[in-house]
Design an enzyme around this catalytic site. Structure first.
Site, short mmCIF file in Angstrom:
data_model
loop_
_atom_site.label_atom_id
_atom_site.label_comp_id
_atom_site.label_asym_id
_atom_site.label_seq_id
_atom_site.Cartn_x
_atom_site.Cartn_y
_atom_site.Cartn_z
N GLY A 2 0.83 -1.19 0.00
CA GLY A 2 0.00 0.00 0.00
C GLY A 2 0.87 1.24 0.00
O GLY A 2 2.10 1.17 0.05
N ASN A 3 0.23 2.40 -0.03
CA ASN A 3 0.98 3.65 -0.04
C ASN A 3 1.73 3.89 1.26
O ASN A 3 2.78 4.54 1.28
CB ASN A 3 0.03 4.82 -0.29
N GLY A 99 -7.67 -0.58 -8.42
CA GLY A 99 -6.46 -0.97 -7.70
C GLY A 99 -6.45 -2.45 -7.37
O GLY A 99 -7.50 -3.05 -7.07
N ASP A 101 -5.44 -3.94 -4.76
CA ASP A 101 -5.91 -4.21 -3.41
C ASP A 101 -7.43 -4.28 -3.36
O ASP A 101 -8.02 -5.12 -2.66
CB ASP A 101 -5.40 -3.15 -2.43
#
Length: 247
Positions: A2-3, A99, A101
């Protein structure tokens, strides 16, 4: 990946044997990424993995991590994206925009909780993913995450401090910190509740709600909707996708 956080999950005999988290680095080499992955395996006491699957929402790091995981496993890693079989129909204007995710969340939620189902994934962004009665991913909602909201307040207003992200004892804050906690934490819960109401109205049915990500248990306790807390949802979704693509 993730970011903000990168999560590793090790599966053995189709069961999640352990997880490990590190802070996502904005830049790293394939060797540095390999070292992080190897350390995760070592800390979990797991044997050397035979294969890997990667979900990465940071495009500049996807190839770095694919290379690192390939070195770790001795075989090319799967990367969730166009061309990989997920087993879920995408009723989205441009599926390539979704995305990886979000795809993994939808896959695991449908496999675990059936359809329809709604996922709330808490991270850098707050994502709501919607699977309809037919089992198709029909879209969702992307909003700023609770931590991002808190940082934005502090950055934009000189006299507002950083706060601990926990619910205050009362809605009406009697200090700056408690007022901010009310606005940020209770405000996030209220926003999620309102969005879930709108999602259920649009679906035309009350679907089960699953919450995953940072602070999932805290948010589940604050919202009015009944919700299951599932911290490993995304990792299990990746495993389901890997099963469909293994050779």
């Amino acid at each position: 990946m993730g970011n903000t956080v990168t999560k590793f999950g090790v599966f053995a005999a189709d069961e999640l044997a352990g997880t490990w988290e590190v802070t996502t680095s904005e830049r790293c080499t394939a060797d540095e990424a390999w070292a992080q992955a190897a350390r995760a395996i070592d800390m979990l006491g797991a044997p050397e993995p035979a294969s890997a699957i990667l979900s990465c929402v940071v495009p500049s790091l996807a190839e770095v991590w694919r290379s690192a995981l390939g070195k770790l496993c001795g075989t090319r890693a799967c990367v969730v994206g166009p061309g990989l079989k997920t087993g879920i129909r995408m009723r989205y204007d441009d599926p390539s925009e979704v995305g990886s995710d979000r795809v993994a969340d939808a896959v695991a939620a449908r496999e675990t909780y059936g359809a329809p189902v709604v996922v709330v994934d808490l991270g850098t962004t707050t994502n709501i993913e919607v699977v309809d009665e037919s089992g198709a991913f029909v879209g969702g909602i992307i909003a700023p995450g609770v931590a991002l909201g808190a940082r934005s307040l502090t950055a934009a207003a000189a006299r507002l401090p950083m706060i601990e992200l926990r619910a205050p004892e009362r809605v009406i804050g009697r200090s700056t910190r408690s007022a901010m906690q009310s606005g940020v934490v209770l405000g996030e819960a209220a926003r999620i509740d309102g969005l879930l109401d709108a999602v259920m109205d649009e679906l035309g049915t009350d679907a089960p709600v699953v919450i995953t990500g940072d602070g999932a248990a805290q948010v589940a306790a604050l919202i009015s909707h009944d919700a299951a807390v599932d911290e490993t949802l995304t990792l299990r979704g990746l495993h389901h996708i890997w099963l469909r693509n293994r050779r």
